[in-house]
Write a protein that holds these residues in place. Structure first.
Motif, mmCIF file in Angstrom:
data_model
loop_
_atom_site.group_PDB
_atom_site.id
_atom_site.type_symbol
_atom_site.label_atom_id
_atom_site.label_comp_id
_atom_site.label_asym_id
_atom_site.label_seq_id
_atom_site.Cartn_x
_atom_site.Cartn_y
_atom_site.Cartn_z
ATOM 1 N N ASN A 226 0.843 -1.189 0.000
ATOM 2 C CA ASN A 226 0.000 0.000 0.000
ATOM 3 C C ASN A 226 0.881 1.242 0.000
ATOM 4 O O ASN A 226 2.005 1.226 0.507
ATOM 5 N N HIS A 227 0.349 2.334 -0.492
ATOM 6 C CA HIS A 227 1.145 3.547 -0.702
ATOM 7 C C HIS A 227 1.762 4.109 0.571
ATOM 8 O O HIS A 227 2.869 4.643 0.563
ATOM 9 N N TYR A 228 1.056 4.009 1.693
ATOM 10 C CA TYR A 228 1.456 4.772 2.881
ATOM 11 C C TYR A 228 2.742 4.260 3.518
ATOM 12 O O TYR A 228 3.421 5.016 4.230
ATOM 13 N N TYR A 229 3.091 3.007 3.274
ATOM 14 C CA TYR A 229 4.343 2.497 3.845
ATOM 15 C C TYR A 229 5.538 3.292 3.325
ATOM 16 O O TYR A 229 6.470 3.589 4.066
ATOM 17 N N TRP A 230 5.503 3.633 2.051
ATOM 18 C CA TRP A 230 6.613 4.395 1.462
ATOM 19 C C TRP A 230 6.624 5.818 1.997
ATOM 20 O O TRP A 230 7.682 6.352 2.346
ATOM 21 N N TYR A 231 5.474 6.454 2.077
ATOM 22 C CA TYR A 231 5.426 7.835 2.563
ATOM 23 C C TYR A 231 5.867 7.935 4.018
ATOM 24 O O TYR A 231 6.555 8.894 4.412
ATOM 25 N N GLU A 232 5.500 6.945 4.833
ATOM 26 C CA GLU A 232 5.965 6.924 6.223
ATOM 27 C C GLU A 232 7.480 6.783 6.281
ATOM 28 O O GLU A 232 8.154 7.434 7.090
ATOM 29 N N ARG A 233 8.030 5.929 5.426
ATOM 30 C CA ARG A 233 9.477 5.711 5.398
ATOM 31 C C ARG A 233 10.212 7.000 5.010
ATOM 32 O O ARG A 233 11.225 7.363 5.616
ATOM 33 N N VAL A 234 9.694 7.688 4.008
ATOM 34 C CA VAL A 234 10.309 8.938 3.574
ATOM 35 C C VAL A 234 10.219 9.998 4.669
ATOM 36 O O VAL A 234 11.180 10.750 4.918
ATOM 37 N N ALA A 235 9.071 10.068 5.361
ATOM 38 C CA ALA A 235 8.912 11.044 6.441
ATOM 39 C C ALA A 235 9.874 10.752 7.589
ATOM 40 O O ALA A 235 10.394 11.672 8.236
ATOM 41 N N GLU A 236 10.145 9.464 7.828
ATOM 42 C CA GLU A 236 11.011 9.059 8.932
ATOM 43 C C GLU A 236 12.490 9.268 8.603
ATOM 44 O O GLU A 236 13.257 9.771 9.438
#
Length: 342
Positions: A226-236
């Motif tokens: 799902n898309h949000y795993y990548w966005y969370e990783r980038v934010a972290e």
């Protein structure tokens, strides 16, 4: 009974996968002594913050059992009227639909569904979405730069990707994706797709986080997440520290499914008022902002924006499959067992 038989038969395989994902200690369970009991197929790391607020918001002591959505759906069917659960918080619409079809959910009332964007609630009022997420293809830009041009999930079946695809077979969102395949392609078409996918020797991971890790490290070239795993990783970690990229298929394709996490109230609960308060809170602006910012998901109510640079939900071309058609979880699990992808 048909739904219960298949889901319960599949529970053992799903439970093993869920236990592996959670480690030797198993999933967290804080339901002992609680007034409002939530069975959560959403992982603790994603939603504990918003669920911790429910005690204050509902005025009752909230306890949560965390496990996989498919596992918990099967458990709720097995427990029947004897369950201690009051609310089911699912990672996907399919598990909620299966429970609704089996008569295990209470009607929420029209005022609940009216709060969310069209298409993100059961038309019969048995469940409501709490956040939305898109299926995407994660890819390693050096190993599979061509993924950025893909318009169908069928393209990952190319023998070029043999041994180079990561997926999480115990994940509820993967189960919903397979159900979407069945709806779009029919039973024979979906079985053929899965058989070809298995022939490509995809690599199994315990969860989507590890799938993304595998792509990021170059263990695999592609991953279904799902898309949000990548966005969370980038934010972290910052964009410069993340090698993996993601691609929205942006097409009417099962691989472009926009699914929801959602909630349903368990039939027969004696805590319906508290459960409704919990549902209302999860649809509140405060909780929707949590999902938009903390989990990088799409809010399901109007007027909430995300701190993440997400492509606007309204501008994404997505699968035309109705989420209410994802309720045949039992058939999906049986097909995955048959093909050997559990």
């Amino acid at each position: 009974m048909h739904v219960r038989r298949f889901l319960t038969a599949s529970l053992a395989a799903i439970a093993v996968l869920g236990a592996a994902a959670c480690g030797d200690e198993g999933p967290t369970d804080t339901t002992e002594g609680a007034d409002l009991v939530i069975y959560s197929g959403r992982s603790e790391s994603l939603v504990q913050g918003v669920l911790d607020d429910l005690t204050t918001e509902t005025g009752v002591k909230v306890g949560v059992r965390y496990a996989g959505s498919s596992e918990l759906a099967a458990q709720l069917l097995e427990e029947g009227d004897a369950t201690k659960a009051d609310l089911f918080f699912s990672q996907d619409a399919g598990a909620l639909g299966a429970l609704g079809k089996a008569g295990r959910l209470e009607a929420l009332g029209p005022s609940v569904a009216d709060q969310v964007i069209d298409g993100f609630a059961d038309p019969n009022g048995l469940w409501v979405g709490t956040s939305a997420r898109a299926r995407v293809i994660a890819y390693h830009p050096q190993q599979a730069p061509e993924a950025e041009q893909m318009t169908s999930v069928d393209e990952i079946l190319d023998p070029t990707y043999k041994g180079k695809i990561g997926y999480a077979p115990g994940n509820a969102s993967f189960h919903s994706f397979v159900t979407a395949l069945r709806v779009a392609k029919g039973e024979d078409g979906a079985r053929d797709w899965l058989t070809r996918f298995k022939a490509n020797e995809p690599r199994k991971y315990d969860n989507n986080v590890l799938v993304l890790d595998g792509v990021d490290k170059g263990e695999v070239a592609l991953g279904l997440i799902n898309h949000y795993y990548w966005y969370e990783r980038v934010a972290e970690k910052g964009a410069e520290a993340v090698t993996a990229r993601i691609h929205f298929l942006d097409a009417d394709d099962p691989g472009a499914l926009i699914n929801v996490a959602g909630v349903g109230i368990i039939k027969g609960t004696d805590q319906k008022e508290a459960a409704l308060k919990a549902v209302d809170y999860l649809l509140s602006e405060k909780a929707q902002q949590y999902f938009a910012d903390e989990t990088a998901e799409y809010p399901v109510i109007e007027g909430v924006t995300s701190m993440h640079d997400l492509p606007p939900l309204a501008e994404l071309e997505k699968s035309s499959i109705d989420l209410n058609e994802l309720d045949s979880l039992e058939t999906t699990l049986a097909m995955l067992n048959e093909v050997g992808l559990t």
